[in-house]
Design a protein around this motif. Structure first.
Motif, PDB file in Angstrom:
ATOM      1  N   SER A  50       6.253  -9.856 -11.396  1.00 15.69           N
ATOM      2  CA  SER A  50       6.747  -8.796 -10.655  1.00 15.69           C
ATOM      3  C   SER A  50       5.939  -8.558  -9.231  1.00 15.69           C
ATOM      4  N   GLU A  67       8.184  -0.007  -3.472  1.00 16.34           N
ATOM      5  CA  GLU A  67       8.596  -1.113  -4.099  1.00 16.34           C
ATOM      6  C   GLU A  67       8.272  -0.993  -5.624  1.00 16.34           C
ATOM      7  N   ARG A  71       9.928  -3.717  -8.702  1.00 16.07           N
ATOM      8  CA  ARG A  71       8.885  -4.644  -8.754  1.00 16.07           C
ATOM      9  C   ARG A  71       9.220  -5.915  -9.568  1.00 16.07           C
ATOM     10  N   TRP A 131       4.859  -6.161  -5.565  1.00 16.22           N
ATOM     11  CA  TRP A 131       4.991  -5.047  -4.822  1.00 16.22           C
ATOM     12  C   TRP A 131       3.851  -4.819  -3.767  1.00 16.22           C
TER      13      TRP A 131
END
Length: 162
Positions: free
Chosen positions: A141, A148, A152, A143
């Motif tokens: 993940s 975002e 993610r 971001w």
């Protein structure tokens, strides 16, 4: 005289920020972080609960490779539960990596991986009694800011998405 209520503040949605990066750009940024950064936080779980430590690492193109002492709590936790989470970056540029961790003898690793040991403070050529931790990403993940968050997850099941 009664108090005057404060005016309501209208909600306008999520804070403005740069638009989300395309999947290819996000992947390239993650791979750059894997090769350019030197440290991560590794979280494991054991009978006493979560355990998180900072470790130096090297990326071999497949695994995040770290070294630690054989008798550490991290190694004991990984002998019970082979899964871990690594965190890289900052609160504004987050990368979380989940996956299994294999415990490997440093001498058993391929030459291309052993060549990366010079990046690590616990280089087994200089520090006896260490073991390699090889984290194979299954889920990543990443971001940068709220825009975002919805997208993610960039890797799932070991496969890049998008």
């Amino acid at each position: 005289m009664s108090p005057v209520p404060a005016p309501a503040v209208p909600r306008t949605g999520p804070p403005a920020g740069p638009p989300p990066r395309p999947a290819a750009r996000r992947r390239a940024d993650i791979e750059e972080m894997f090769t350019g950064e030197r440290h991560l936080w590794l979280a494991t779980a054991g009978p006493d609960g979560p355990h998180m430590i900072p470790l130096a690492f090297a990326w071999d193109g497949t695994d995040l490779v770290m070294m630690t002492r054989r008798g550490s709590r991290t190694v004991a936790n990984l002998r019970r539960t082979v899964r871990a989470r690594a965190a890289l970056g900052t609160a504004r540029d987050v990368v979380l990596v989940d996956g299994p961790v294999s415990l490997r003898e440093p001498a058993e690793l391929p030459g291309r991986v052993r060549a990366l040991f010079d990046r690590l403070p616990l280089n087994p050529d200089r520090v006896p009694g260490v073991i390699a931790l090889c984290l194979r990403p299954e889920r990543i993940s990443a971001w940068r800011g709220l825009p975002e968050i919805p997208g993610r997850t960039v890797m799932s099941g070991g496969d890049w998405l998008g």
